[in-house]
Write a protein that holds these residues in place. Structure first.
Motif, short mmCIF file in Angstrom:
data_model
loop_
_atom_site.label_atom_id
_atom_site.label_comp_id
_atom_site.label_asym_id
_atom_site.label_seq_id
_atom_site.Cartn_x
_atom_site.Cartn_y
_atom_site.Cartn_z
N SER A 150 -5.41 9.06 -0.55
CA SER A 150 -4.10 8.69 -0.02
C SER A 150 -3.27 9.96 0.16
O SER A 150 -3.78 11.07 -0.03
CB SER A 150 -3.41 7.70 -0.95
OG SER A 150 -3.35 8.19 -2.27
N HIS A 154 -0.85 4.91 2.15
CA HIS A 154 -2.27 4.72 2.45
C HIS A 154 -3.08 4.52 1.17
O HIS A 154 -4.23 4.94 1.08
CB HIS A 154 -2.84 5.88 3.27
CG HIS A 154 -2.07 6.20 4.50
ND1 HIS A 154 -1.81 5.27 5.49
CD2 HIS A 154 -1.47 7.35 4.90
CE1 HIS A 154 -1.11 5.84 6.45
NE2 HIS A 154 -0.88 7.10 6.12
N LEU A 155 -2.48 3.88 0.20
CA LEU A 155 -3.17 3.67 -1.08
C LEU A 155 -4.45 2.84 -0.92
O LEU A 155 -5.41 3.04 -1.67
CB LEU A 155 -2.22 3.03 -2.09
CG LEU A 155 -1.13 4.00 -2.57
CD1 LEU A 155 0.06 3.25 -3.11
CD2 LEU A 155 -1.69 4.96 -3.60
N THR A 211 0.81 -1.22 0.00
CA THR A 211 0.00 0.00 0.00
C THR A 211 0.84 1.27 0.00
O THR A 211 0.32 2.36 0.18
CB THR A 211 -0.96 0.02 1.20
OG1 THR A 211 -0.19 0.06 2.41
CG2 THR A 211 -1.87 -1.20 1.20
#
Length: 171
Positions: free
Chosen positions: A102, A124-125, A7
């Motif tokens: 994100s 924080h994808l 992520t």
């Protein structure tokens, strides 16, 4: 590969410039870094604006005056770091639910007085929700952050990043 590693996209580049200049070029000339063909507007982009303050935006302005605000400035700490949101969702459209965005942190590290390492972390994808992997894959491929950082580095390699814009070209 751990979930957190999947992520996060990390990239870095080294430029031959003092940290202050490296930071200034990234933020003041972001329109030279971002390709104009990366466009969510219905018309050609005439400029990309990076508002240098917390609460500011990164946005594209179209030939017809329309604007596409695709990022919010979350931290602005010259010359060390800038953090902005990535408000573009998995369908490559503007995401209006801020919980589904994100963030990108760009850190500037002086290696010498005339050389700076620029570290980019897009994290924080998975907040983008279903399909978040397409955001990760898009920013991680050659047309994503690697392209942006190559364009950024080329500003210095071509000598266009050495002097502030107001001084450049004067004698």
């Amino acid at each position: 590969m751990t979930h957190s590693a999947m992520t996060v996209v990390r990239r870095e580049v080294v430029v031959n410039a003092p940290i202050e200049r490296a930071f200034a070029v990234f933020t003041e000339r972001f329109g030279d870094v971002k390709p104009r063909e990366h466009n969510l507007l219905q018309v050609p982009i005439v400029e990309t604006v990076f508002e240098p303050r917390v609460g500011g935006h990164i946005y594209d302005r179209g030939a017809d005056g329309s604007e596409c605000r695709w990022a919010r400035i979350l931290a602005f700490e010259p010359p060390n770091r800038v953090v902005f949101s990535w408000d573009i969702g998995p369908t490559w459209q503007i995401e209006t639910d801020l919980d589904l965005t994100s963030e990108v942190e760009v850190t500037f590290v002086a290696e010498t007085p005339a050389r700076t390492r620029v570290e980019l972390e897009h994290r924080h994808l998975d907040r983008h929700g279903p399909g978040w992997e397409s955001v990760r894959d898009g920013v991680d491929n050659d047309a994503g952050w690697p392209l942006y950082l190559d364009r950024y580095r080329s500003i210095f390699e071509l000598g266009r990043g050495l002097a502030p814009p107001a001084v450049r070209g004067s004698r």
